[in-house]
Design a protein around this motif. Structure first.
Motif, PDB file in Angstrom:
ATOM      1  N   ARG A 104      43.421  22.459  50.774  1.00  0.00           N
ATOM      2  CA  ARG A 104      42.258  23.046  51.763  1.00  0.00           C
ATOM      3  C   ARG A 104      42.942  23.100  53.074  1.00  0.00           C
ATOM      4  O   ARG A 104      42.741  24.203  53.792  1.00  0.00           O
ATOM      5  CB  ARG A 104      41.052  22.133  51.727  1.00  0.00           C
ATOM      6  N   VAL A 105      43.596  21.968  53.521  1.00  0.00           N
ATOM      7  CA  VAL A 105      44.335  22.184  54.951  1.00  0.00           C
ATOM      8  C   VAL A 105      45.156  23.322  55.018  1.00  0.00           C
ATOM      9  O   VAL A 105      45.169  24.007  55.693  1.00  0.00           O
ATOM     10  CB  VAL A 105      44.989  20.792  55.122  1.00  0.00           C
ATOM     11  N   THR A 106      45.917  23.482  53.890  1.00  0.00           N
ATOM     12  CA  THR A 106      47.065  24.710  54.010  1.00  0.00           C
ATOM     13  C   THR A 106      46.274  26.023  54.055  1.00  0.00           C
ATOM     14  O   THR A 106      46.662  26.893  54.605  1.00  0.00           O
ATOM     15  CB  THR A 106      47.897  24.617  52.596  1.00  0.00           C
ATOM     16  N   GLY A 107      45.433  26.091  53.232  1.00  0.00           N
ATOM     17  CA  GLY A 107      44.534  27.296  53.180  1.00  0.00           C
ATOM     18  C   GLY A 107      43.932  27.538  54.490  1.00  0.00           C
ATOM     19  O   GLY A 107      43.972  28.637  55.279  1.00  0.00           O
ATOM     20  N   ALA A 108      43.377  26.772  55.261  1.00  0.00           N
ATOM     21  CA  ALA A 108      42.704  26.578  56.616  1.00  0.00           C
ATOM     22  C   ALA A 108      43.738  27.095  57.784  1.00  0.00           C
ATOM     23  O   ALA A 108      43.554  27.732  58.472  1.00  0.00           O
ATOM     24  CB  ALA A 108      41.811  25.312  56.907  1.00  0.00           C
TER      25      ALA A 108
END
Length: 305
Positions: free
Chosen positions: A144-148
């Protein structure tokens, strides 16, 4: 010797005066830049909460902090120096880069609108369930962090490019200070507000369950019920802002469309708010149409490859 020292001090004093006069413009330039990137900021604020939905509530603020930290790093260490170097060595490249970013925003905006009305996702649920990958909560959080951060990088690039374009004619010191201030202010504003959004339902639950006053319990229940609707509305606003900003960036890069947009504002000069709204609506519709054609072009390209 003394006269040489006095001359040097005079030069230093003159340089300090010029720098001070230049820095006096910083608040004005920061405010001007913030206004120009407001649509992107709205979209960034609207997009980010989805990356923490469904995760452990105790990890929400930590995740937002991780995203904010990487966003600020990208703005200060990668994007601002890149914009300054491009502005110095290849200023002609700034408008095309801005327009490419605007086209991407239109494409992303169209994709979001299309997904709202598309029924293609309602296929065989068994096949969808079979495609689900089992991962640990830690892996999901990292994903999720990478996508954000990836999404934020694109929006941040637009923000810093617009920030540079706003101060391109100013002194180098002003450019650097304005871009640093814009990066800090927007990052704190966006992710501070996102933190409030994602924790609002927890605050509502706390009031509903633990408050001794019936009015506060009702307020808490109201917050819990309202937040899903608010997030949905925020998503719609973010999509509209993405289309509006993307199209406006492209329009201002083409003399004919730039004049056409200005003419809309001038024709409604007696009602400034209505003139602004008309420009926003026209830009958003234009962005949606442009996004449609870009999507079809991407589809044809994928088939050809």
């Amino acid at each position: 010797m003394a006269s040489g020292l006095l001359a040097l001090l005079d030069d230093v004093a003159a340089l300090v005066k010029v720098s001070a006069a230049s820095l006096d413009d910083v608040p004005t330039q920061v405010a001007k830049t913030t206004g120009k990137v407001s649509g992107i900021v709205i979209d960034d604020t609207a997009v980010t909460p989805k990356y923490v939905v469904g995760l452990d509530p105790s990890r929400e603020l930590s995740i937002i902090f991780q995203i904010a930290k990487k966003s600020l790093f990208n703005k200060l260490v990668l994007l601002s120096p890149a914009a300054l170097l491009l502005g110095f060595f290849a200023p002609w490249a700034i408008p095309p880069i801005l327009m490419l970013g605007g086209a991407f925003l239109c494409y992303e905006g169209y994709e979001k609108v299309h997904s709202m009305f598309s029924t293609s996702h309602a296929e065989n649920p068994d096949s969808q369930q079979a495609a689900v990958k089992v991962i640990t909560p830690e892996e999901l959080e990292k994903e999720r962090v990478t996508g954000a951060v990836r999404t934020d990088l694109i929006l941040s690039a637009e923000i810093m490019a617009i920030a540079y374009a706003t101060v391109a004619e100013d002194a180098l010191l002003t450019q650097i200070v304005v871009m640093i201030c814009v990066a800090l202010f927007i990052t704190l504003a966006v992710y501070g507000f996102v933190g409030l959004i994602v924790k609002a339902d927890d605050f509502g639950v706390h009031l509903a369950k633990r408050s001794q006053r019936p009015q506060l319990r009702k307020l808490g229940e109201g917050i819990v019920k309202f937040m899903p609707h608010f997030l949905k509305i925020l998503g719609y606003v973010g999509t509209a802002a993405m289309l509006w900003v993307g199209a406006e960036i492209i329009a201002h890069g083409i003399p004919y469309t730039s004049h056409a947009l200005d003419d809309i504002g001038h024709s409604l000069a007696e009602w400034p708010a209505l003139g602004w709204l008309a420009k926003v609506v026209v830009s958003a519709i234009g962005g949606l149409v442009l996004g449609f054609f870009i999507d079809k072009g991407v589809t044809l390209l994928k088939k050809a490859l």
